[in-house]
Design a protein around this motif. Sequence first.
Motif, PDB file in Angstrom:
ATOM      1  N   ILE A 377      44.332  44.676  47.945  1.00  0.00           N
ATOM      2  CA  ILE A 377      43.113  44.194  47.307  1.00  0.00           C
ATOM      3  C   ILE A 377      43.499  43.369  46.085  1.00  0.00           C
ATOM      4  CG2 ILE A 377      42.827  46.418  46.083  1.00  0.00           C
ATOM      5  CD1 ILE A 377      39.750  45.775  46.108  1.00  0.00           C
ATOM      6  N   MET A 378      43.029  42.131  46.066  1.00  0.00           N
ATOM      7  CA  MET A 378      43.300  41.199  44.973  1.00  0.00           C
ATOM      8  C   MET A 378      41.987  40.908  44.242  1.00  0.00           C
ATOM      9  SD  MET A 378      46.513  40.631  45.515  1.00  0.00           S
ATOM     10  CE  MET A 378      47.678  40.928  46.849  1.00  0.00           C
ATOM     11  N   VAL A 379      42.112  40.458  43.009  1.00  0.00           N
ATOM     12  CA  VAL A 379      40.938  40.044  42.235  1.00  0.00           C
ATOM     13  C   VAL A 379      41.054  38.567  41.912  1.00  0.00           C
ATOM     14  CG1 VAL A 379      39.824  40.187  39.962  1.00  0.00           C
ATOM     15  CG2 VAL A 379      40.309  42.271  41.251  1.00  0.00           C
ATOM     16  N   SER A 380      39.956  37.842  42.121  1.00  0.00           N
ATOM     17  CA  SER A 380      39.824  36.457  41.690  1.00  0.00           C
ATOM     18  C   SER A 380      38.743  36.423  40.621  1.00  0.00           C
ATOM     19  CB  SER A 380      39.428  35.559  42.866  1.00  0.00           C
ATOM     20  OG  SER A 380      39.046  34.272  42.413  1.00  0.00           O
ATOM     21  N   MET A 381      39.100  35.968  39.422  1.00  0.00           N
ATOM     22  CA  MET A 381      38.153  35.942  38.309  1.00  0.00           C
ATOM     23  C   MET A 381      37.491  34.580  38.188  1.00  0.00           C
ATOM     24  SD  MET A 381      40.227  38.017  35.337  1.00  0.00           S
ATOM     25  CE  MET A 381      40.324  39.823  35.392  1.00  0.00           C
ATOM     26  N   GLY A 382      36.191  34.584  37.902  1.00  0.00           N
ATOM     27  CA  GLY A 382      35.447  33.348  37.696  1.00  0.00           C
ATOM     28  C   GLY A 382      35.385  32.977  36.230  1.00  0.00           C
ATOM     29  N   ASP A 383      34.202  32.595  35.741  1.00  0.00           N
ATOM     30  CA  ASP A 383      34.047  32.205  34.345  1.00  0.00           C
ATOM     31  C   ASP A 383      34.302  33.375  33.402  1.00  0.00           C
ATOM     32  OD1 ASP A 383      33.259  29.512  34.866  1.00  0.00           O
ATOM     33  OD2 ASP A 383      31.285  30.249  35.446  1.00  0.00           O
ATOM     34  N   TYR A 384      33.817  34.554  33.792  1.00  0.00           N
ATOM     35  CA  TYR A 384      33.974  35.757  32.983  1.00  0.00           C
ATOM     36  C   TYR A 384      34.443  36.909  33.861  1.00  0.00           C
ATOM     37  CZ  TYR A 384      30.893  33.393  29.620  1.00  0.00           C
ATOM     38  OH  TYR A 384      30.345  32.496  28.745  1.00  0.00           O
ATOM     39  N   ALA A 385      35.360  37.694  33.345  1.00  0.00           N
ATOM     40  CA  ALA A 385      35.703  38.974  33.959  1.00  0.00           C
ATOM     41  C   ALA A 385      36.199  39.825  32.804  1.00  0.00           C
ATOM     42  CB  ALA A 385      36.752  38.818  35.043  1.00  0.00           C
ATOM     43  N   ALA A 386      35.283  40.155  31.914  1.00  0.00           N
ATOM     44  CA  ALA A 386      35.645  40.768  30.642  1.00  0.00           C
ATOM     45  C   ALA A 386      34.976  42.115  30.484  1.00  0.00           C
ATOM     46  CB  ALA A 386      35.267  39.846  29.490  1.00  0.00           C
ATOM     47  N   SER A 387      35.587  42.943  29.648  1.00  0.00           N
ATOM     48  CA  SER A 387      35.084  44.281  29.369  1.00  0.00           C
ATOM     49  C   SER A 387      34.904  45.031  30.689  1.00  0.00           C
ATOM     50  CB  SER A 387      33.795  44.199  28.551  1.00  0.00           C
ATOM     51  OG  SER A 387      33.628  45.366  27.777  1.00  0.00           O
ATOM     52  N   PHE A 400      44.075  37.191  39.644  1.00  0.00           N
ATOM     53  CA  PHE A 400      44.218  35.753  39.423  1.00  0.00           C
ATOM     54  C   PHE A 400      43.004  35.240  38.658  1.00  0.00           C
ATOM     55  CE2 PHE A 400      46.590  36.829  43.222  1.00  0.00           C
ATOM     56  CZ  PHE A 400      47.819  36.222  42.992  1.00  0.00           C
ATOM     57  N   ALA A 401      43.234  34.312  37.748  1.00  0.00           N
ATOM     58  CA  ALA A 401      42.145  33.729  36.956  1.00  0.00           C
ATOM     59  C   ALA A 401      42.467  32.279  36.671  1.00  0.00           C
ATOM     60  CB  ALA A 401      41.973  34.498  35.647  1.00  0.00           C
ATOM     61  N   GLU A 402      41.463  31.525  36.286  1.00  0.00           N
ATOM     62  CA  GLU A 402      41.676  30.165  35.817  1.00  0.00           C
ATOM     63  C   GLU A 402      42.100  30.217  34.348  1.00  0.00           C
ATOM     64  OE1 GLU A 402      41.799  27.620  37.574  1.00  0.00           O
ATOM     65  OE2 GLU A 402      40.477  27.855  39.308  1.00  0.00           O
ATOM     66  N   LYS A 403      42.704  29.145  33.852  1.00  0.00           N
ATOM     67  CA  LYS A 403      43.079  29.097  32.442  1.00  0.00           C
ATOM     68  C   LYS A 403      41.857  29.264  31.543  1.00  0.00           C
ATOM     69  CE  LYS A 403      47.137  26.073  32.970  1.00  0.00           C
ATOM     70  NZ  LYS A 403      47.747  24.761  32.605  1.00  0.00           N
ATOM     71  N   GLU A 404      40.707  28.789  32.026  1.00  0.00           N
ATOM     72  CA  GLU A 404      39.487  28.803  31.211  1.00  0.00           C
ATOM     73  C   GLU A 404      38.689  30.095  31.331  1.00  0.00           C
ATOM     74  OE1 GLU A 404      40.633  24.684  32.510  1.00  0.00           O
ATOM     75  OE2 GLU A 404      40.359  26.610  33.505  1.00  0.00           O
ATOM     76  N   THR A 405      39.092  31.005  32.209  1.00  0.00           N
ATOM     77  CA  THR A 405      38.386  32.276  32.368  1.00  0.00           C
ATOM     78  C   THR A 405      38.437  33.078  31.072  1.00  0.00           C
ATOM     79  OG1 THR A 405      38.916  32.398  34.727  1.00  0.00           O
ATOM     80  CG2 THR A 405      38.357  34.452  33.640  1.00  0.00           C
ATOM     81  N   LEU A 406      37.341  33.730  30.722  1.00  0.00           N
ATOM     82  CA  LEU A 406      37.330  34.661  29.598  1.00  0.00           C
ATOM     83  C   LEU A 406      37.442  36.076  30.141  1.00  0.00           C
ATOM     84  CD1 LEU A 406      34.654  33.219  27.151  1.00  0.00           C
ATOM     85  CD2 LEU A 406      37.131  32.984  27.082  1.00  0.00           C
ATOM     86  N   THR A 407      38.461  36.800  29.700  1.00  0.00           N
ATOM     87  CA  THR A 407      38.714  38.133  30.236  1.00  0.00           C
ATOM     88  C   THR A 407      39.157  39.057  29.112  1.00  0.00           C
ATOM     89  OG1 THR A 407      39.845  39.346  31.996  1.00  0.00           O
ATOM     90  CG2 THR A 407      41.107  37.611  30.902  1.00  0.00           C
ATOM     91  N   GLY A 408      39.636  40.254  29.475  1.00  0.00           N
ATOM     92  CA  GLY A 408      40.012  41.226  28.463  1.00  0.00           C
ATOM     93  C   GLY A 408      38.801  41.927  27.901  1.00  0.00           C
ATOM     94  N   SER A 409      38.595  41.858  26.578  1.00  0.00           N
ATOM     95  CA  SER A 409      37.499  42.544  25.889  1.00  0.00           C
ATOM     96  C   SER A 409      37.505  44.035  26.223  1.00  0.00           C
ATOM     97  CB  SER A 409      36.147  41.915  26.239  1.00  0.00           C
ATOM     98  OG  SER A 409      35.124  42.398  25.389  1.00  0.00           O
ATOM     99  N   ILE A 410      38.693  44.631  26.139  1.00  0.00           N
ATOM    100  CA  ILE A 410      38.854  46.052  26.453  1.00  0.00           C
ATOM    101  C   ILE A 410      38.340  46.851  25.256  1.00  0.00           C
ATOM    102  CG2 ILE A 410      40.521  47.867  27.030  1.00  0.00           C
ATOM    103  CD1 ILE A 410      42.348  45.552  28.096  1.00  0.00           C
ATOM    104  N   GLY A 508      45.051  30.719  39.041  1.00  0.00           N
ATOM    105  CA  GLY A 508      44.684  30.204  40.350  1.00  0.00           C
ATOM    106  C   GLY A 508      43.241  30.523  40.681  1.00  0.00           C
ATOM    107  N   ASN A 509      42.735  29.855  41.707  1.00  0.00           N
ATOM    108  CA  ASN A 509      41.343  30.023  42.097  1.00  0.00           C
ATOM    109  C   ASN A 509      41.205  31.041  43.224  1.00  0.00           C
ATOM    110  OD1 ASN A 509      42.308  28.647  44.333  1.00  0.00           O
ATOM    111  ND2 ASN A 509      41.368  26.697  43.768  1.00  0.00           N
ATOM    112  N   LEU A 510      40.032  31.071  43.830  1.00  0.00           N
ATOM    113  CA  LEU A 510      39.758  32.043  44.889  1.00  0.00           C
ATOM    114  C   LEU A 510      40.709  31.869  46.065  1.00  0.00           C
ATOM    115  CD1 LEU A 510      37.998  34.263  46.137  1.00  0.00           C
ATOM    116  CD2 LEU A 510      36.382  32.491  46.860  1.00  0.00           C
ATOM    117  N   ASP A 511      41.014  30.632  46.416  1.00  0.00           N
ATOM    118  CA  ASP A 511      41.922  30.394  47.546  1.00  0.00           C
ATOM    119  C   ASP A 511      43.289  31.017  47.315  1.00  0.00           C
ATOM    120  OD1 ASP A 511      40.160  29.109  49.171  1.00  0.00           O
ATOM    121  OD2 ASP A 511      40.729  27.085  48.567  1.00  0.00           O
ATOM    122  N   ARG A 512      43.776  30.926  46.080  1.00  0.00           N
ATOM    123  CA  ARG A 512      45.084  31.514  45.810  1.00  0.00           C
ATOM    124  C   ARG A 512      45.038  33.033  45.999  1.00  0.00           C
ATOM    125  NH1 ARG A 512      49.222  31.384  40.577  1.00  0.00           N
ATOM    126  NH2 ARG A 512      50.804  32.642  41.634  1.00  0.00           N
TER     127      ARG A 512
END
Length: 588
Positions: A377-387, A400-410, A508-512
């Motif tokens: 099971i892999m995760v592809s992150m979009g604009d946000y995948a935070a907290s 996997f995420a794009e450079k512009e994705t906002l993530t973390g916020s743990i 990388g994006n969803l395809d990756r």
Amino acid sequence: MKSFFKYVLATITGTIIVFAILFIVMIGFITATVSNMGSKEEVYVPSSAVLYVSLDYDIPERTSSNPWESMSLPGYGEMKSLGLNDIISRIAAAKEDDRIKGIYLNPRYVNTGMASLKEIRDALVDFKSSGKFIVAHSDVYTQKAYYIASVADEIYMNPEGSLEFKGLSASIMFMKEALDKLGVEMQVVKVGTYKSAVEPFILNEMSDANREQMTAYLGSMYSAFLENVSEGRQISADTLKNIADNFLIRNADDAVQYKFIDGKCYKDEVLSKLKERLEVDEKKDVPAVSLLDYNKDGKTETKGDRVAVLYAYGDIVDGEGMEGNIGGDKLSRELRKLRRDDRVKAVVLRVNSPGGSALASDIIAREVELTKKVKPIMVSMGDYAASGGYYISTMADSIFAEKETLTGSIGVFGLIPNLQGLLNNKLGIRVDEVKTGKFADLMTSVDRPLTEEEKVIIQGEVNRIYDTFTGKVAAGRNMEVSTVDSLGQGRVWTGSQALEHRLIDGIGNLDRAIQAAAAKAKLKDYSIRYYPTQKDPFAELFSTSKERIKMWMLDDELGEYRKHIDQLRAVLKSSGIQARIPYRVEIR
């Protein structure tokens, strides 16, 4: 008496006429809808045509099966939308379609986040690799619109138009002073120096910690933005930054001077250029098909091994949830189904969420962990995948995420309003109660402040959930808890920063992510299936809720200001302990 019967008869007649008209309108509406659903299968694509791409409509993560879209409501116009999944797949299909010779890109206002925009841009770059052309023209280029247009072979602009290129900004609306005037106190219990979701309710400006993190991730996002524009226009990133810092582009002449566009021209002149490329007679129209109408051939395989793509977008909420958010119970059930389906050999969880309920996030994370034991099971992150959005991702095999994705916020917080000042001093309302124990109304009473003992209890629970959160991340990412804590504290990271800190595995994006899932499952021939399975459009026709129609109308009336209302409602309606990103970053 005669007059009475006359009025009664007139009333009955009028009522019958109204119902008859409504019935006819409904039949016509349903007929048009069914016709609209059927017509999508028969879109004509001329030979030597261009694909018209505007992106001036709502771009959700996934195209809805809702048949009311692309129809008009009186006074509200067409409710258009096209999911990111279909935008990318249709551009990819056009690349292979011999009838499509190029793309006419007409961006102006683009309504989506930077990570999604990057995926669309990548699809356009891939389209160009076929040798086909992309020509862009617009009267106005916002920064997002120009970011997309920068991939084109030729960029044109209306001679009297404008082009924005001034750098990125993000702002937060603070409401403490307004709440003080209303007599409302927002009581906050949190973990995380950077957990700033509650700041708009308790401060009048950003804390130093929040300003620090915003400056850092906005700068990271800006670097990626400049890098892509630089690559598209062959202008150095330093030059681009200087142009933005000094606001050197103010009109079409400036845009030509600094090589941001290839020329000034009106729409008719651009159409003439397209006709020349397509070798079409000047007296004829440009053969074109809109991206909204263009459908790829139905080549989806349903037999053999599958890679399942499961969409999870919106706020994370307890229970089943509604369309547009992630219900903890609903998404968990979908993961269980995919885990038990022998045809599904690998799963990709597509996450685009600012977080939400900590409990629902934990429930989903458990199902991700169980799935990982059975199949990749892999995760592809979009604009946000935070907290909470990061919480449900952390147990996957790879992220996997794009450079512009906002993530973390743990980080974790609790928000308990105290309306005593509003009720007592402003409205003259008093509340009295009886209870069987001194904690019977804990977290439910909003007419008084929390006692010190209650604050200690709630803080203890927030700390415990934060420890669970960091423990999950440590286990999923193979890190020490102390390292996770240093990266946590509610701090938001871009995809680029998250990769440096090992919070994700690749850019990388969803395809990756799909390719990585297939590779880990050792699949060579496989089909891709998308979940949750969408409702049949005709069934959806009769299940459209009054709430959804009201929201469509609200969208039309409020436009871009709708996001502020949504943000306020999301926080105020939150129950229990929350794992949520502070705010959404809007880039213009």
